[in-house]
Write a protein that holds these residues in place. Structure first.
Motif, PDB file in Angstrom:
ATOM      1  N   HIS A  73       0.717  -1.342  -0.393  1.00  0.00           N
ATOM      2  CA  HIS A  73       0.279   0.010  -0.016  1.00  0.00           C
ATOM      3  C   HIS A  73       0.891   0.825   0.151  1.00  0.00           C
ATOM      4  CE1 HIS A  73      -3.447  -2.601   1.684  1.00  0.00           C
ATOM      5  NE2 HIS A  73      -3.125  -2.479   0.532  1.00  0.00           N
ATOM      6  N   TYR A  74       1.995   1.364   0.683  1.00  0.00           N
ATOM      7  CA  TYR A  74       2.640   2.659   0.736  1.00  0.00           C
ATOM      8  C   TYR A  74       3.395   2.542  -0.330  1.00  0.00           C
ATOM      9  CZ  TYR A  74       6.159   5.777   2.415  1.00  0.00           C
ATOM     10  OH  TYR A  74       7.189   6.956   2.779  1.00  0.00           O
ATOM     11  N   ILE A  75       3.809   1.784  -1.241  1.00  0.00           N
ATOM     12  CA  ILE A  75       4.639   1.901  -2.639  1.00  0.00           C
ATOM     13  C   ILE A  75       3.573   2.256  -3.953  1.00  0.00           C
ATOM     14  CG2 ILE A  75       5.636   0.683  -4.398  1.00  0.00           C
ATOM     15  CD1 ILE A  75       6.769  -1.359  -2.131  1.00  0.00           C
ATOM     16  N   ALA A  76       2.081   1.817  -3.623  1.00  0.00           N
ATOM     17  CA  ALA A  76       1.888   2.197  -4.136  1.00  0.00           C
ATOM     18  C   ALA A  76       1.282   3.956  -3.997  1.00  0.00           C
ATOM     19  CB  ALA A  76       0.471   1.236  -4.589  1.00  0.00           C
ATOM     20  N   GLU A  77       0.990   3.399  -3.409  1.00  0.00           N
ATOM     21  CA  GLU A  77       0.404   5.165  -2.983  1.00  0.00           C
ATOM     22  C   GLU A  77       1.372   5.859  -3.158  1.00  0.00           C
ATOM     23  OE1 GLU A  77      -1.933   7.721  -0.793  1.00  0.00           O
ATOM     24  OE2 GLU A  77      -2.074   6.297  -0.043  1.00  0.00           O
ATOM     25  N   LYS A  78       3.035   5.370  -3.148  1.00  0.00           N
ATOM     26  CA  LYS A  78       3.847   6.930  -2.986  1.00  0.00           C
ATOM     27  C   LYS A  78       4.185   6.480  -4.722  1.00  0.00           C
ATOM     28  CE  LYS A  78       8.841   6.545  -2.721  1.00  0.00           C
ATOM     29  NZ  LYS A  78       9.484   8.121  -2.578  1.00  0.00           N
ATOM     30  N   TYR A  79       4.271   5.735  -5.508  1.00  0.00           N
ATOM     31  CA  TYR A  79       4.385   5.757  -7.045  1.00  0.00           C
ATOM     32  C   TYR A  79       3.023   6.069  -7.664  1.00  0.00           C
ATOM     33  CZ  TYR A  79       8.930   5.139  -5.644  1.00  0.00           C
ATOM     34  OH  TYR A  79       9.966   4.995  -4.779  1.00  0.00           O
ATOM     35  N   ASN A  80       1.491   6.296  -7.121  1.00  0.00           N
ATOM     36  CA  ASN A  80       0.384   7.088  -7.960  1.00  0.00           C
ATOM     37  C   ASN A  80       0.064   5.935  -8.774  1.00  0.00           C
ATOM     38  OD1 ASN A  80      -1.391   8.950  -8.383  1.00  0.00           O
ATOM     39  ND2 ASN A  80      -0.787   9.050 -10.448  1.00  0.00           N
ATOM     40  N   LEU A  81       0.092   4.156  -7.383  1.00  0.00           N
ATOM     41  CA  LEU A  81      -0.444   3.135  -8.583  1.00  0.00           C
ATOM     42  C   LEU A  81      -1.743   2.549  -7.464  1.00  0.00           C
ATOM     43  CD1 LEU A  81       2.503   1.037  -9.218  1.00  0.00           C
ATOM     44  CD2 LEU A  81       1.165   1.832 -10.975  1.00  0.00           C
ATOM     45  N   GLY A  83      -5.542   4.348  -7.459  1.00  0.00           N
ATOM     46  CA  GLY A  83      -6.494   4.775  -7.170  1.00  0.00           C
ATOM     47  C   GLY A  83      -6.742   6.206  -7.221  1.00  0.00           C
ATOM     48  N   LYS A  84      -7.296   7.020  -7.220  1.00  0.00           N
ATOM     49  CA  LYS A  84      -7.409   8.328  -7.082  1.00  0.00           C
ATOM     50  C   LYS A  84      -8.005   8.978  -5.859  1.00  0.00           C
ATOM     51  CE  LYS A  84     -11.301   9.695 -10.162  1.00  0.00           C
ATOM     52  NZ  LYS A  84     -12.244   8.614  -9.943  1.00  0.00           N
ATOM     53  N   ASP A  85      -9.120   8.194  -5.416  1.00  0.00           N
ATOM     54  CA  ASP A  85     -10.277   8.373  -3.953  1.00  0.00           C
ATOM     55  C   ASP A  85     -10.241   7.092  -3.263  1.00  0.00           C
ATOM     56  OD1 ASP A  85     -12.284   7.210  -5.692  1.00  0.00           O
ATOM     57  OD2 ASP A  85     -13.100   8.807  -6.635  1.00  0.00           O
ATOM     58  N   ILE A  86     -10.923   7.214  -1.585  1.00  0.00           N
ATOM     59  CA  ILE A  86     -11.068   6.374  -1.469  1.00  0.00           C
ATOM     60  C   ILE A  86     -11.960   4.773  -1.725  1.00  0.00           C
ATOM     61  CG2 ILE A  86     -13.305   6.988  -0.233  1.00  0.00           C
ATOM     62  CD1 ILE A  86     -12.108   6.381   2.577  1.00  0.00           C
ATOM     63  N   LYS A  87     -12.438   5.467  -2.662  1.00  0.00           N
ATOM     64  CA  LYS A  87     -13.157   4.434  -3.523  1.00  0.00           C
ATOM     65  C   LYS A  87     -12.977   3.283  -3.967  1.00  0.00           C
ATOM     66  CE  LYS A  87     -18.358   6.836  -2.947  1.00  0.00           C
ATOM     67  NZ  LYS A  87     -19.306   7.007  -3.699  1.00  0.00           N
ATOM     68  N   ILE A  92      -9.343  -1.705  -5.121  1.00  0.00           N
ATOM     69  CA  ILE A  92      -7.699  -2.264  -5.572  1.00  0.00           C
ATOM     70  C   ILE A  92      -7.571  -2.736  -4.191  1.00  0.00           C
ATOM     71  CG2 ILE A  92      -5.736  -1.137  -5.425  1.00  0.00           C
ATOM     72  CD1 ILE A  92      -6.649   1.125  -6.852  1.00  0.00           C
ATOM     73  N   ASN A  93      -8.075  -2.503  -3.368  1.00  0.00           N
ATOM     74  CA  ASN A  93      -7.626  -3.675  -1.849  1.00  0.00           C
ATOM     75  C   ASN A  93      -8.602  -5.115  -2.226  1.00  0.00           C
ATOM     76  OD1 ASN A  93      -5.505  -1.245  -0.937  1.00  0.00           O
ATOM     77  ND2 ASN A  93      -7.411  -0.680   0.500  1.00  0.00           N
ATOM     78  N   GLY A 140     -13.951  -5.280 -21.882  1.00  0.00           N
ATOM     79  CA  GLY A 140     -14.019  -3.933 -21.989  1.00  0.00           C
ATOM     80  C   GLY A 140     -12.951  -2.395 -21.561  1.00  0.00           C
ATOM     81  N   PRO A 141     -12.900  -2.733 -20.158  1.00  0.00           N
ATOM     82  CA  PRO A 141     -11.934  -1.686 -18.856  1.00  0.00           C
ATOM     83  C   PRO A 141     -10.306  -2.001 -19.728  1.00  0.00           C
ATOM     84  CG  PRO A 141     -13.411  -2.258 -17.681  1.00  0.00           C
ATOM     85  CD  PRO A 141     -13.622  -3.027 -19.457  1.00  0.00           C
ATOM     86  N   VAL A 142      -9.132  -1.532 -20.574  1.00  0.00           N
ATOM     87  CA  VAL A 142      -8.186  -1.955 -20.050  1.00  0.00           C
ATOM     88  C   VAL A 142      -7.510  -2.895 -18.684  1.00  0.00           C
ATOM     89  CG1 VAL A 142      -5.708  -1.472 -20.746  1.00  0.00           C
ATOM     90  CG2 VAL A 142      -7.821  -0.322 -21.908  1.00  0.00           C
ATOM     91  N   TYR A 143      -7.863  -1.362 -18.072  1.00  0.00           N
ATOM     92  CA  TYR A 143      -7.620  -1.941 -16.466  1.00  0.00           C
ATOM     93  C   TYR A 143      -8.488  -2.108 -14.888  1.00  0.00           C
ATOM     94  CZ  TYR A 143      -3.075   0.374 -17.852  1.00  0.00           C
ATOM     95  OH  TYR A 143      -2.221   0.511 -18.746  1.00  0.00           O
ATOM     96  N   LEU A 144      -8.268  -2.913 -13.650  1.00  0.00           N
ATOM     97  CA  LEU A 144      -9.620  -3.329 -13.563  1.00  0.00           C
ATOM     98  C   LEU A 144     -10.178  -1.811 -12.496  1.00  0.00           C
ATOM     99  CD1 LEU A 144      -7.412  -6.109 -11.325  1.00  0.00           C
ATOM    100  CD2 LEU A 144      -9.486  -6.044 -13.015  1.00  0.00           C
ATOM    101  N   VAL A 145      -9.289  -0.983 -12.324  1.00  0.00           N
ATOM    102  CA  VAL A 145      -9.766   0.358 -11.251  1.00  0.00           C
ATOM    103  C   VAL A 145      -9.582   1.891 -11.925  1.00  0.00           C
ATOM    104  CG1 VAL A 145      -9.997   1.433  -9.657  1.00  0.00           C
ATOM    105  CG2 VAL A 145     -10.015  -1.564  -9.370  1.00  0.00           C
ATOM    106  N   GLY A 146     -10.402   2.430 -12.233  1.00  0.00           N
ATOM    107  CA  GLY A 146     -10.370   3.403 -13.028  1.00  0.00           C
ATOM    108  C   GLY A 146     -10.427   3.777 -14.275  1.00  0.00           C
ATOM    109  N   GLY A 147      -9.823   2.955 -14.606  1.00  0.00           N
ATOM    110  CA  GLY A 147      -9.048   3.107 -16.021  1.00  0.00           C
ATOM    111  C   GLY A 147      -8.108   3.376 -16.578  1.00  0.00           C
ATOM    112  N   LYS A 148      -6.895   3.266 -15.235  1.00  0.00           N
ATOM    113  CA  LYS A 148      -5.454   3.586 -14.764  1.00  0.00           C
ATOM    114  C   LYS A 148      -5.204   2.336 -13.756  1.00  0.00           C
ATOM    115  CE  LYS A 148      -3.071   7.016 -12.532  1.00  0.00           C
ATOM    116  NZ  LYS A 148      -1.487   6.163 -12.027  1.00  0.00           N
ATOM    117  N   LEU A 149      -3.232   2.684 -14.318  1.00  0.00           N
ATOM    118  CA  LEU A 149      -3.110   1.214 -14.202  1.00  0.00           C
ATOM    119  C   LEU A 149      -2.750   1.752 -12.150  1.00  0.00           C
ATOM    120  CD1 LEU A 149      -0.288  -1.247 -14.164  1.00  0.00           C
ATOM    121  CD2 LEU A 149       1.224  -0.028 -14.651  1.00  0.00           C
TER     122      LEU A 149
END
Length: 223
Positions: A73-81, A83-87, A92-93, A140-149
């Motif tokens: 979680h720390y690494i994902a948050e640090k490197y913008n991997l 999600g964009k918000d709590i939902k 992702i979790n 359909g989606p390219v990625y699992l959550v939010g259209g972003k890696l």
């Protein structure tokens, strides 16, 4: 400026491998110190570096992080991997924890004497519980959550490759996941990680099992 990330673990996959994957996708440089004997482990304990007397241990940004999910979680948050918000983070979790649960079933195989029942269970759980979730999510989606890696995508490609090592045709019934995997392995950082000589670890062998048991002073069956 923070220094290079330092990983403390065995020279093998285990719970550190997902962390290696995520750092690789984030293109964060890291060095590794391998535990090869019990004295090294006891030294980390005596220094107070292992909060719950367990590895993985990751040194990053002046912190000594333990517990695999907390590290991810720390690494994902640090490197913008992450999600964009709590939902999005909640989604992702959920995906990530399901994948970690399934990969942990594979991680114990090298320590088991009779692997066939375990392998049968892993395969049936993959086909009936885990892979259908991701097959549906990737319609359909390219990625699992939010259209972003995100962290979830990284763990999914790691998990699918682990499954194919044991069951080469397992994704035949899951075309969306297979297509997703194909896209992911073309990402330059992942493509390099999958080449010989990278920091990706091979499947565990007898030496890995022997080292783990010696470091943790396990004499009987693995718990």
């Amino acid at each position: 400026m923070s220094g290079k990330v330092i990983l403390h673990y065995f020279n093998g996959r285990g719970k550190m491998e997902s962390i290696r994957w995520l750092l690789t996708v984030a293109e964060a440089e890291f060095d590794e110190y391998y535990l090869t004997d019990r004295e090294q482990y006891l030294k980390l304990l005596n220094e107070g570096s292992l909060m719950f007397q367990q590895v993985p241990l990751v040194e990053i940004d002046g912190l000594k992080l333990v517990q695999t999910k907390a590290i991810l979680h720390y690494i994902a948050e640090k490197y913008n991997l992450y999600g964009k918000d709590i939902k999005e983070r909640a989604m992702i979790n959920m995906y990530a924890e399901g994948l970690i649960d399934h990969m942990e079933m594979i991680m114990v195989l090298p320590f088991v004497t009779d692997t066939k029942p375990k392998l049968d269970n892993i395969q049936s759980k993959a086909k009936e519980r885990y892979l259908p979730v991701f097959e549906k999510a990737l319609t359909g989606p390219v990625y699992l959550v939010g259209g972003k890696l995100s962290l979830a995508d990284v763990l999914l490609v790691e998990c699918t490759l682990m499954l194919e090592e044991k069951f080469p045709d397992i994704l035949k019934e899951f075309p969306n996941i297979k297509s997703f995997q194909g896209r992911m392995i073309r990402i330059p950082a992942i493509s390099r990680f999958l080449q010989p000589g990278s920091k990706r670890k091979p499947q565990p062998d007898e030496d890995y099992v022997k080292t783990v048991k010696e470091v943790f002073n396990i004499t009987g069956p693995f718990p």
